[in-house]
Structure formats: structure tokens, C-alpha cells
Design a protein around this motif. Structure first.
Motif, PDB file in Angstrom:
ATOM      1  N   UNK A 138     -16.719 -18.957   5.404  1.00 51.79           N
ATOM      2  CA  UNK A 138     -15.708 -18.241   6.176  1.00 51.79           C
ATOM      3  C   UNK A 138     -14.874 -19.269   6.922  1.00 51.79           C
ATOM      4  N   UNK A 139     -13.625 -18.924   7.229  1.00 55.59           N
ATOM      5  CA  UNK A 139     -12.737 -19.856   7.916  1.00 55.59           C
ATOM      6  C   UNK A 139     -11.659 -19.087   8.652  1.00 55.59           C
ATOM      7  N   UNK A 140     -11.050 -19.729   9.637  1.00 53.01           N
ATOM      8  CA  UNK A 140      -9.914 -19.135  10.329  1.00 53.01           C
ATOM      9  C   UNK A 140      -8.718 -19.045   9.380  1.00 53.01           C
ATOM     10  N   UNK A 141      -7.870 -18.023   9.540  1.00 52.78           N
ATOM     11  CA  UNK A 141      -6.717 -17.870   8.635  1.00 52.78           C
ATOM     12  C   UNK A 141      -5.784 -19.070   8.635  1.00 52.78           C
ATOM     13  N   UNK A 142      -5.691 -19.775   9.758  1.00 51.17           N
ATOM     14  CA  UNK A 142      -4.757 -20.892   9.838  1.00 51.17           C
ATOM     15  C   UNK A 142      -5.336 -22.192   9.279  1.00 51.17           C
ATOM     16  N   UNK A 143      -6.636 -22.218   9.017  1.00 52.07           N
ATOM     17  CA  UNK A 143      -7.290 -23.444   8.564  1.00 52.07           C
ATOM     18  C   UNK A 143      -7.103 -23.632   7.059  1.00 52.07           C
ATOM     19  N   UNK A 144      -7.319 -24.861   6.624  1.00 52.88           N
ATOM     20  CA  UNK A 144      -7.193 -25.194   5.206  1.00 52.88           C
ATOM     21  C   UNK A 144      -8.555 -25.522   4.610  1.00 52.88           C
ATOM     22  N   UNK A 145      -9.596 -24.899   5.158  1.00 61.41           N
ATOM     23  CA  UNK A 145     -10.948 -25.179   4.685  1.00 61.41           C
ATOM     24  C   UNK A 145     -11.159 -24.634   3.275  1.00 61.41           C
ATOM     25  N   UNK A 146     -11.932 -25.342   2.449  1.00 56.60           N
ATOM     26  CA  UNK A 146     -12.262 -24.803   1.113  1.00 56.60           C
ATOM     27  C   UNK A 146     -13.158 -23.589   1.233  1.00 56.60           C
ATOM     28  N   UNK A 147     -12.825 -22.524   0.521  1.00 56.84           N
ATOM     29  CA  UNK A 147     -13.550 -21.254   0.594  1.00 56.84           C
ATOM     30  C   UNK A 147     -14.112 -20.882  -0.774  1.00 56.84           C
ATOM     31  N   UNK A 148     -15.095 -20.002  -0.845  1.00 58.86           N
ATOM     32  CA  UNK A 148     -15.682 -19.621  -2.142  1.00 58.86           C
ATOM     33  C   UNK A 148     -14.646 -18.992  -3.063  1.00 58.86           C
ATOM     34  N   UNK A 149     -14.737 -19.326  -4.329  1.00 59.89           N
ATOM     35  CA  UNK A 149     -13.824 -18.744  -5.297  1.00 59.89           C
ATOM     36  C   UNK A 149     -13.510 -19.714  -6.428  1.00 59.89           C
ATOM     37  N   UNK A 150     -12.375 -19.469  -7.070  1.00 59.50           N
ATOM     38  CA  UNK A 150     -11.938 -20.295  -8.197  1.00 59.50           C
ATOM     39  C   UNK A 150     -11.200 -21.527  -7.687  1.00 59.50           C
ATOM     40  N   UNK A 151     -11.476 -22.652  -8.311  1.00 58.52           N
ATOM     41  CA  UNK A 151     -10.770 -23.896  -7.990  1.00 58.52           C
ATOM     42  C   UNK A 151     -10.083 -24.409  -9.254  1.00 58.52           C
ATOM     43  N   UNK A 152      -8.939 -25.030  -9.047  1.00 56.84           N
ATOM     44  CA  UNK A 152      -8.142 -25.528 -10.162  1.00 56.84           C
ATOM     45  C   UNK A 152      -8.093 -27.052 -10.142  1.00 56.84           C
ATOM     46  N   UNK A 153      -8.197 -27.632 -11.326  1.00 54.66           N
ATOM     47  CA  UNK A 153      -8.056 -29.081 -11.502  1.00 54.66           C
ATOM     48  C   UNK A 153      -6.756 -29.340 -12.251  1.00 54.66           C
ATOM     49  N   UNK A 154      -5.962 -30.258 -11.736  1.00 51.68           N
ATOM     50  CA  UNK A 154      -4.757 -30.669 -12.458  1.00 51.68           C
ATOM     51  C   UNK A 154      -4.822 -32.167 -12.703  1.00 51.68           C
ATOM     52  N   UNK A 155      -4.747 -32.538 -13.955  1.00 46.14           N
ATOM     53  CA  UNK A 155      -4.732 -33.945 -14.355  1.00 46.14           C
ATOM     54  C   UNK A 155      -3.336 -34.286 -14.853  1.00 46.14           C
ATOM     55  N   UNK A 156      -2.759 -35.342 -14.301  1.00 46.77           N
ATOM     56  CA  UNK A 156      -1.386 -35.693 -14.687  1.00 46.77           C
ATOM     57  C   UNK A 156      -1.163 -37.184 -14.490  1.00 46.77           C
TER      58      UNK A 156
END
Length: 267
Positions: A138-156
């Protein structure tokens, strides 16, 4: 002496309770075979190829392409993303980078590791890595903490001569995670994990108006919100038991030897 026996018995019982609890919170073994691992990558967030933790995904592409993969991460875990780019035999110096975004497509900072590296001219490979911060429940709405869910990787590739654009390259990506335990537990949890978007559907499905939206199919092996239990509960119980025993022991010591509370009449 009696207090010592009670204390020893209590600690033994708590130790037996802790053992299975700690075993339950340890990460499950990674898959030893990658027979079902993807062999291609997406070209955008929407078409990102889903991979599971412990899998080594591969893809063939051209220099200058953006390659996307997605993976699930639950609370209490610290994901580590590793990528290896196999370069052509002849090329100039190139700089490659991996970026990781959460389910809201917010770019997540790497705690450490080399997320950007420059490959010298004619180098055969370049290796990248990104160790994310621990995923919070859980995190505050204004924070940028990583939360449970899908994560994306971009390689470039972020710096390449024009002459090298379009040259064939190969990519390998692997995601692992470490269970951090109770030290990362917070007093709160999301109602639902951040699993955004609707899966790409066939033309027949799109024509069927009764068909419901299909969310991303990836999730942790033991399901979402698996991090509700942590060893913090165990140590809290141990602390409470020790405090109670200390209170009983202190009372016994200060009370002294047993004696009648009052002198009987006629004594």
C-alpha cells in the motif's frame, strides 16, 4: 526454576510455529526448464510479452527497436531484472538501457546495478541489470512507490550511430525476486493489484458484444495479495509472550516466599 521451565517450553512451541511460517514466506523455486518461455517481445506497452519470474525470455530484433515484456510482482518482493543483448560481429560503440515501469506506467528507479551500459565497438554482448525497490502492499496516492501488479520491461538502444540502425541483435531477459519479509510489511493493502489494460482479442471476440474484457493473464504462482502474511506477526507474538513471562517472573520474585496474608485469630 518453574519460571525457567515455562519459559523454555514457550520458546520451544514458538520456535516450532515459526519454522513453517518462515518456510511459507520463502520464495518458491524457479522453474528449471524454460520450454514454455517466450521467444519474441512486444513493441509497445499494450503488446508487451508476458513472462513469469524465473523464465528466460528471448527475442530477435533489429538495432533501434523497442522491446517490451511484462511480469507480475507481489507485495514484499524485490524484483531483479537482467538483460543480455547479443550484438552483431561488426558494429560501432552502442549504449543500451533497460527501463522498468509499474502497472500505472510510472518509471521505477533502480536501487542499484547497471541499467545503462555502453558496448565497445565490435563487442559481442552487453549485460544490463536493474534491482527494483521492494514492492509495497500500500502507498500514499502522491508517492511513487512500487505496488503489486504488472510491471513492464523496456529494452532499447539510446545511443547508436545511424550506420548501425537495423543491424540484427538478440535479447535475453530474466526476472527473479527476493522475499524481503516482515521488514517491508506495511499496514495497508490495495483492493486490487495494478493489472492494467485489456488483453488483445481476436477479431471474432471483438465482434461478440457479449464478451467481457480479459485482463492480463499473468500473476504470482500463489496468487495476488500473497504477501498479507509476514514474519512480523511471528516476532510480535514472541515479543508478547516474552513480555508476559517477564511480568509473571517479576511478580514472583518481588512477592517473595509464600506467607499468610493475615494472622489467624487467636494465634
Amino acid at each position: 526454576m518453574r519460571i525457567t521451565r515455562v519459559l523454555s517450553t514457550t520458546l520451544l512451541m514458538l520456535g516450532q510455529a515459526v519454522a513453517p511460517a518462515v518456510a511459507d514466506t520463502s520464495p518458491s523455486p524457479s522453474a528449471s526448464e524454460d520450454g514454455g518461455a517466450p521467444t519474441q517481445a512486444g513493441t509497445s506497452f499494450r503488446t508487451a510479452t508476458e513472462i513469469g519470474q524465473g523464465q528466460t525470455a528471448t527475442a530477435s530484433a533489429s538495432t533501434g527497436d523497442y522491446l517490451y515484456w511484462s511480469f507480475p510482482a507481489d507485495a514484499g518482493r524485490r524484483p531483479t531484472v537482467k538483460a543480455t543483448v547479443k550484438l552483431p560481429d561488426t558494429h560501432a560503440a552502442e549504449t543500451w538501457q533497460i527501463d522498468v515501469y509499474d502497472g500505472l506506467r510510472r518509471r521505477q528507479a533502480c536501487q542499484y546495478a547497471a541499467q545503462t551500459r555502453t558496448a565497445a565497438a565490435n563487442a559481442s554482448t552487453v549485460e544490463l541489470a536493474c534491482v527494483l525497490r521492494t514492492v509495497r502492499g500500500w502507498s500514499e496516492p502522491w508517492a511513487n512507490d512500487p505496488l503489486p501488479g504488472t510491471y513492464y520491461i523496456r529494452l532499447s538502444v539510446v545511443d547508436v550511430p545511424t550506420s548501425d540502425l537495423g543491424l540484427p541483435v538478440g535479447a535475453e531477459v530474466r526476472v527473479d525476486s527476493k522475499d524481503i519479509g516482515g521488514s517491508a510489511a506495511v499496514d495497508g493493502a490495495l483492493a486490487e493489484p495494478l493489472v492494467p489494460g485489456v488483453a488483445v482479442k481476436s477479431q471474432d471476440d471483438e465482434e461478440d458484444s457479449s464478451a467481457s474484457a480479459v485482463l492480463s493473464g499473468i500473476e504470482p504462482e500463489d496468487g495476488w495479495a500473497s504477501g498479507w502474511w509476514s514474519d512480523r506477526w511471528v516476532w510480535t507474538a514472541i515479543g508478547g509472550a516474552l513480555a508476559a513471562l517477564a511480568g509473571v517472573g517479576g511478580y514472583t520474585l518481588t512477592r517473595g516466599p509464600g506467607r499468610p496474608s493475615r494472622v489467624p485469630p487467636g494465634a
